[in-house]
Design an enzyme around this catalytic site. Structure first.
Site, PDB file in Angstrom:
ATOM      1  N   SER A  59       0.798  -1.235   0.000  1.00 12.27           N
ATOM      2  CA  SER A  59       0.000   0.000   0.000  1.00 12.27           C
ATOM      3  C   SER A  59       0.827   1.280   0.000  1.00 12.27           C
ATOM      4  O   SER A  59       0.304   2.366  -0.256  1.00 12.27           O
ATOM      5  CB  SER A  59      -0.931   0.012   1.207  1.00 12.27           C
ATOM      6  OG  SER A  59      -2.001  -0.872   0.984  1.00 12.27           O
ATOM      7  N   TYR A 112      -5.282   4.395   7.697  1.00 13.40           N
ATOM      8  CA  TYR A 112      -6.632   3.801   7.761  1.00 13.40           C
ATOM      9  C   TYR A 112      -7.341   4.085   9.088  1.00 13.40           C
ATOM     10  O   TYR A 112      -7.354   5.202   9.572  1.00 13.40           O
ATOM     11  CB  TYR A 112      -6.543   2.294   7.561  1.00 13.40           C
ATOM     12  CG  TYR A 112      -5.714   1.895   6.390  1.00 13.40           C
ATOM     13  CD1 TYR A 112      -4.565   1.121   6.539  1.00 13.40           C
ATOM     14  CD2 TYR A 112      -6.043   2.306   5.119  1.00 13.40           C
ATOM     15  CE1 TYR A 112      -3.793   0.750   5.445  1.00 13.40           C
ATOM     16  CE2 TYR A 112      -5.272   1.944   4.015  1.00 13.40           C
ATOM     17  CZ  TYR A 112      -4.155   1.168   4.194  1.00 13.40           C
ATOM     18  OH  TYR A 112      -3.385   0.815   3.135  1.00 13.40           O
ATOM     19  N   LYS A 125       0.450   3.478  -2.929  1.00 14.24           N
ATOM     20  CA  LYS A 125      -0.778   4.245  -3.180  1.00 14.24           C
ATOM     21  C   LYS A 125      -0.566   5.769  -3.239  1.00 14.24           C
ATOM     22  O   LYS A 125      -0.994   6.422  -4.203  1.00 14.24           O
ATOM     23  CB  LYS A 125      -1.845   3.902  -2.141  1.00 14.24           C
ATOM     24  CG  LYS A 125      -2.330   2.449  -2.194  1.00 14.24           C
ATOM     25  CD  LYS A 125      -3.228   2.111  -1.027  1.00 14.24           C
ATOM     26  CE  LYS A 125      -3.763   0.687  -1.096  1.00 14.24           C
ATOM     27  NZ  LYS A 125      -4.515   0.298   0.139  1.00 14.24           N
ATOM     28  N   VAL A 162       1.371  -3.799   3.942  1.00 12.09           N
ATOM     29  CA  VAL A 162       1.280  -5.089   4.659  1.00 12.09           C
ATOM     30  C   VAL A 162       2.561  -5.905   4.590  1.00 12.09           C
ATOM     31  O   VAL A 162       2.669  -6.944   5.243  1.00 12.09           O
ATOM     32  CB  VAL A 162       0.092  -5.948   4.130  1.00 12.09           C
ATOM     33  CG1 VAL A 162      -1.215  -5.426   4.665  1.00 12.09           C
ATOM     34  CG2 VAL A 162       0.120  -6.073   2.626  1.00 12.09           C
ATOM     35  N   TYR A 217      -2.504  -2.564 -10.562  1.00  9.89           N
ATOM     36  CA  TYR A 217      -2.502  -2.290  -9.116  1.00  9.89           C
ATOM     37  C   TYR A 217      -1.677  -3.351  -8.385  1.00  9.89           C
ATOM     38  O   TYR A 217      -0.832  -3.035  -7.540  1.00  9.89           O
ATOM     39  CB  TYR A 217      -3.943  -2.275  -8.577  1.00  9.89           C
ATOM     40  CG  TYR A 217      -4.017  -2.267  -7.079  1.00  9.89           C
ATOM     41  CD1 TYR A 217      -4.294  -3.451  -6.365  1.00  9.89           C
ATOM     42  CD2 TYR A 217      -3.756  -1.112  -6.343  1.00  9.89           C
ATOM     43  CE1 TYR A 217      -4.328  -3.471  -4.981  1.00  9.89           C
ATOM     44  CE2 TYR A 217      -3.774  -1.129  -4.947  1.00  9.89           C
ATOM     45  CZ  TYR A 217      -4.072  -2.308  -4.279  1.00  9.89           C
ATOM     46  OH  TYR A 217      -4.084  -2.348  -2.896  1.00  9.89           O
TER      47      TYR A 217
HETATM   48  O1  DON Z   1      -4.295  -4.754  -1.954  1.00 10.22           O
HETATM   49  C1  DON Z   1      -3.804  -5.304  -0.992  1.00 10.22           C
HETATM   50  O2  DON Z   1      -4.469  -5.856  -0.172  1.00 10.22           O
HETATM   51  C2  DON Z   1      -2.324  -5.221  -0.849  1.00 10.22           C
HETATM   52  N1  DON Z   1      -1.687  -5.238  -2.104  1.00 10.22           N
HETATM   53  C3  DON Z   1      -1.923  -3.929  -0.163  1.00 10.22           C
HETATM   54  C4  DON Z   1      -2.579  -3.750   1.144  1.00 10.22           C
HETATM   55  C5  DON Z   1      -1.751  -3.004   2.139  1.00 10.22           C
HETATM   56  O3  DON Z   1      -0.578  -2.865   2.007  1.00 10.22           O
HETATM   57  C6  DON Z   1      -2.466  -2.449   3.310  1.00 10.22           C
HETATM   58  N2  DON Z   1      -1.627  -1.670   4.147  1.00 10.22           N
HETATM   59  N3  DON Z   1      -1.505  -1.624   5.324  1.00 10.22           N
END
Ligand code: DON
Length: 607
Positions: free
Chosen positions: A64, A241, A67, A259, A189
């Site tokens: 993320s 978040y 983003k 993550v 993405y």
């Molecule tokens: O889309 C997803 O779920 C992962 N590629 C990225 C999510 C993520 O990194 C959330 N961050 N804390």
């Protein structure tokens, strides 16, 4: 002596490395292969110095953290209005993978949750999703400062298991938020989330945002300044978040987590921070990363709502044109006028990053000095940048002072885009903006000329041997003898008359009309002007002391007519009239003493 910041980071790392809380992300199976002991902290300054401790080089996927950078790319490509029409900027207060869409429009609430991020990925420039991918890749590379690659294993792992994101993508298609083929966008993405970076890379990406969109090492503009504030705003309100509120309260830095255990945090104008530690808390944020940021914010005073710059710090020394006159040696009557009036030329040394509050303070001081000022020189040597709004305010003030007959010019900006950019943007149509001088000497001479123009135009535009300080006190008859052995020569504007290091030249030049500049070559190949001379003045006089290797270069600033005397000819006349030689050498000695005093004055003024 180890830098205290490095010591602090090492202490902090040592203390937190011992904590073993949190779980590796496993909903993307490949991520479960990470080493939970990995832990790195890196802090980067605005001039690109990195303080790092622990595992700052192991590569891992951005997830993320990609983003905000893809959001930045969409803003740069499609503009703020278009992008916010598709994706909101409101914190959802929900988890990152929640389907938080506006009930009316279906628009995702913000670009940091997956729904908003997937929509944002579809908005970057490119006719095809392949072209959009290349755009995302090159944009992120600009923030990292080198080319980036995708971890194909993680990409495949997510693409094969990303069912929730697929559902979100179809929802977005359903609401018309995504125009093109949603699954193709989703693959982009997944790929952006799978870009490999290190903790150090994260710190440089954060530092690029902190540095107004310019990479602190490559100097490349990764994002126009006007979009940086927008990106940092959504990072501050939505980046963490459903932990965003507590984060801003306790840590107070725009941030973004991923993550895979990465976190970036930005202290605008001061630092970029990158952290990496795979074990996550229940909200999907790195446990050690969060703890480290809390300590860093408290120990180093990094909370963005902490008062930092004191407006008055924007203004350093203030001194006058009397303390630091130009290096030219004007005819006596002009020097006399300047000695009396140069105090009306004010140097203001500006410091640091000039924001609206600092410039407000500077303008207030200028207004206080205005009644006794003819020109202001804003010396930008110690300034590192200026915000667009501050540049507009300063330019408005300049136009106001010009109306009152007071000039405001800048000096010593060199090629700093962070100053030149906002200043030129601030100039309205038909307004030439700030006059910018390479150095204070050129700036103060321009201001002196403005002052001298107040004088009734008595000043001599034609000079003769009699006007030269070298022949002060020499009887007219003797002077005629000297004149008889001289010859006149006309130099075109821009012509080089003498060059530094030129050998075996015994000529002395007396300026009859026009102006010349004396330039010293600098190590970097540039030239520093050391004096500017006009009618009634001379150069090359060191030849009279037998020094025939030229110590500086001389260029004609205008068309120049000189009367040229060979040192040997003066010697011959002096053989029969020794008084001549004595007078010339005495005048030379007092002139050199005068220059030494002038140089000491400058050094004192610049100290
Ligand atoms: O889309 C997803 O779920 C992962 N590629 C990225 C999510 C993520 O990194 C959330 N961050 N804390």
């Amino acid at each position: 002596m180890q830098c205290p910041i490095q010591t602090n980071l090492a202490d902090l790392h040592g203390r937190l490395a011992a904590t073993h809380r949190g779980e590796l992300a496993s909903y993307i199976p490949e991520l479960a292969n990470a080493d939970p002991r990995w832990f790195g902290i890196c802090l980067v300054t605005m001039d690109g110095v990195a303080y790092s401790v622990g595992d700052t080089d192991p590569m891992f996927t951005m997830q993320s953290i990609s983003k905000p950078f893809v959001y930045a790319t969409a803003l740069a490509d499609r503009g703020q209005q278009f992008v916010t029409g598709k994706v909101g900027v409101e914190p959802s207060g929900d988890a990152f993978n929640s389907i938080s869409l506006d009930p009316q429009t279906g628009a995702p609430l913000n670009p940091m949750i997956n729904a908003g991020a997937i929509a944002t990925t579809s908005l970057v420039a490119g006719e095809t999703t392949e072209a959009q991918w290349r755009r995302i890749e090159s944009s992120i590379a600009a923030f990292v400062g080198r080319d980036v690659v995708v971890d194909e294993a993680v990409y495949r792992s997510e693409s094969e298991t990303g069912f929730r994101n697929r559902a979100i993508a179809w929802m977005l298609k359903n609401f018309g938020v995504i125009d093109g083929e949603p699954m193709a966008t989703l693959e982009n993405y997944f790929r952006q989330c799978s870009i490999l970076i290190s903790c150090r890379d994260l710190a440089y990406m954060a530092a690029t945002l902190a540095n107004g969109g310019v990479h602190p090492l490559t100097g490349k503009c990764a994002l126009p300044a006007e979009h940086v504030e927008r990106v940092l705003s959504v990072m501050a309100t939505c980046g963490m978040y459903d932990y965003a509120g507590s984060w801003l309260y306790e840590v107070g830095m725009p941030a973004k987590s991923g993550v895979s255990g990465g976190i970036i945090a930005v202290v605008p104008g001061r630092f970029g921070i990158g952290l990496f530690s795979p074990p996550l808390d229940e909200k999907g944020n790195s446990v050690r990363g969060i703890a480290a940021c809390k300590r860093l914010s408290r120990d180093l005073g990094l909370h963005i709502f902490t008062r930092t710059a004191i407006p008055a710090m924007a203004l350093g020394r203030v001194y006058t044109g009397t303390a630091a006159p130009s290096r030219r040696q004007p005819p006596a009557e002009i020097r006399a006028y300047l000695n009396e009036h140069a105090r009306r030329i004010k140097y203001l040394c500006l410091h640091g990053f000039l924001a609206i509050d600092g410039v407000e303070y500077v303008i207030r001081r200028m207004r206080e000095m205005a009644s006794d000022t003819h020109s202001f020189i804003l010396d930008m040597h110690e300034a590192i940048g200026i915000s667009d709004s501050a540049a507009r305010l300063l330019n408005q003030a300049r136009l106001g002072f010009v109306e009152d007959g007071i000039a405001v010019v800048c000096s010593r900006i060199r090629d700093r885009r962070a100053i030149l950019g906002p200043l030129s943007k601030a100039a309205r149509k038909g307004d030439r903006g700030f006059l910018v001088f390479e150095d204070n000497d050129l700036a103060v001479e321009w201001c002196e000329n403005r002052l001298v123009r107040e004088l009734p135009q008595a000043s001599a535009t034609q000079g003769s041997l009699a006007d030269s300080a070298l022949f002060r006190g020499v009887p007219l008859a003797l002077l005629r003898q000297v004149e008889a052995v001289t010859r006149s020569h006309l130099y075109a504007q821009g012509e080089q008359i003498l060059s530094h290091g030129q050998e075996g030249d015994g000529r002395v030049f007396f300026i009859e009309s026009g102006h010349v500049s004396i330039l010293m070559p600098l190590q970097n190949g540039a030239h520093q002007r050391v004096a500017s001379l006009g009618p009634g003045m001379e150069f090359g006089e060191m030849a009279l002391l037998g020094q025939t290797t030229r110590s500086a270069s001389v260029y004609a600033d205008t068309e120049v007519r000189c009367r040229i005397l060979e040192a040997g000819d003066l010697g011959r006349i002096s053989d029969s009239a020794p008084l001549l030689k004595i007078a010339v050498l005495e005048n030379l000695a007092s002139d050199m003493a005068g220059r030494l005093r002038g140089a000491n004055q400058w050094i004192a003024a610049l100290a």
